[in-house]
Design a protein around this motif. Structure first.
Motif, PDB file in Angstrom:
ATOM      1  N   ILE A  10      15.631  47.185  36.534  1.00  0.00           N
ATOM      2  CA  ILE A  10      14.274  46.842  36.934  1.00  0.00           C
ATOM      3  C   ILE A  10      13.457  48.130  36.843  1.00  0.00           C
ATOM      4  O   ILE A  10      14.011  49.227  36.945  1.00  0.00           O
ATOM      5  CB  ILE A  10      14.193  46.218  38.351  1.00  0.00           C
ATOM      6  N   THR A  12      12.031  50.476  38.373  1.00  0.00           N
ATOM      7  CA  THR A  12      11.928  51.238  39.619  1.00  0.00           C
ATOM      8  C   THR A  12      12.785  52.482  39.455  1.00  0.00           C
ATOM      9  O   THR A  12      13.603  52.557  38.530  1.00  0.00           O
ATOM     10  CB  THR A  12      12.465  50.437  40.821  1.00  0.00           C
ATOM     11  N   PRO A  13      12.662  53.460  40.338  1.00  0.00           N
ATOM     12  CA  PRO A  13      13.540  54.630  40.240  1.00  0.00           C
ATOM     13  C   PRO A  13      15.029  54.246  40.278  1.00  0.00           C
ATOM     14  O   PRO A  13      15.843  54.831  39.563  1.00  0.00           O
ATOM     15  CB  PRO A  13      13.146  55.473  41.459  1.00  0.00           C
ATOM     16  N   GLU A  14      15.367  53.233  41.076  1.00  0.00           N
ATOM     17  CA  GLU A  14      16.774  52.800  41.151  1.00  0.00           C
ATOM     18  C   GLU A  14      17.223  52.154  39.840  1.00  0.00           C
ATOM     19  O   GLU A  14      18.340  52.388  39.372  1.00  0.00           O
ATOM     20  CB  GLU A  14      16.957  51.808  42.311  1.00  0.00           C
ATOM     21  N   ASN A  37      17.429  42.348  32.552  1.00  0.00           N
ATOM     22  CA  ASN A  37      16.224  42.499  33.372  1.00  0.00           C
ATOM     23  C   ASN A  37      15.634  41.125  33.608  1.00  0.00           C
ATOM     24  O   ASN A  37      15.403  40.374  32.668  1.00  0.00           O
ATOM     25  CB  ASN A  37      15.190  43.383  32.676  1.00  0.00           C
ATOM     26  N   LYS A  47       7.061  41.667  39.675  1.00  0.00           N
ATOM     27  CA  LYS A  47       6.960  43.086  39.301  1.00  0.00           C
ATOM     28  C   LYS A  47       8.279  43.676  38.818  1.00  0.00           C
ATOM     29  O   LYS A  47       8.286  44.705  38.152  1.00  0.00           O
ATOM     30  CB  LYS A  47       6.416  43.901  40.468  1.00  0.00           C
ATOM     31  N   SER A  48       9.413  43.048  39.111  1.00  0.00           N
ATOM     32  CA  SER A  48      10.694  43.565  38.631  1.00  0.00           C
ATOM     33  C   SER A  48      10.980  43.147  37.187  1.00  0.00           C
ATOM     34  O   SER A  48      11.899  43.655  36.561  1.00  0.00           O
ATOM     35  CB  SER A  48      11.835  43.134  39.555  1.00  0.00           C
ATOM     36  N   ARG A 101      19.045  50.766  46.593  1.00  0.00           N
ATOM     37  CA  ARG A 101      17.988  51.348  47.411  1.00  0.00           C
ATOM     38  C   ARG A 101      18.390  51.189  48.867  1.00  0.00           C
ATOM     39  O   ARG A 101      19.147  50.299  49.226  1.00  0.00           O
ATOM     40  CB  ARG A 101      16.632  50.705  47.135  1.00  0.00           C
TER      41      ARG A 101
END
Length: 132
Positions: A10, A12-14, A37, A47-48, A101
């Protein structure tokens, strides 16, 4: 040896940390990489769900690194965990890579956890990665 790797991505930083770890492993092991994804329950407006430009960049990055790969963006309505686990089962993966996370115990209880479901139900080894 990890011949087939599935990574849950996704934007995101993760997710980036998981993708980076999977790419590193795929390069060192000569593995095939399947990137999964999806939005929340297959919702492509979530948003992911990565934008087309992000997916194209990932595809190009993997191609330039000579990593055999496939990038999937399912919209079936299944959860992210179900999509990741389904891909792992379908390709008979040796490893699943996911980002983690930090969440409170109450947050996990109320909203569930993709990572928890993948860890408990994966048909193979799972590598969890935290963002830096």
């Amino acid at each position: 040896m990890f011949v087939k790797i599935v990574v849950g991505y996704i934007p995101t930083p993760e997710g980036v940390a998981a993708l980076d770890a999977a790419i590193s492993l795929a390069q060192s092991e000569g593995s095939h990489l399947t990137v999964v994804n999806t939005g929340r329950d297959g919702n492509y407006a979530d948003k992911s769900f990565a934008m087309a430009e992000d997916i194209d960049a990932i595809d190009l990055q993997l191609a330039n690194a000579d990593i055999p790969h496939e990038v999937r963006q399912p919209t079936s309505g299944r959860s992210a965990a179900e999509e990741i686990l389904g891909a792992a089962t379908e390709i008979d993966a040796d490893l699943v890579v996911i980002g983690l996370r930090r969440r409170s115990p109450v947050g996990k209880l109320v909203t569930g956890s993709t990572a928890q479901q993948v860890l408990l139900d994966a048909p193979c080894a799972v590598l969890t990665v935290k963002a830096r």
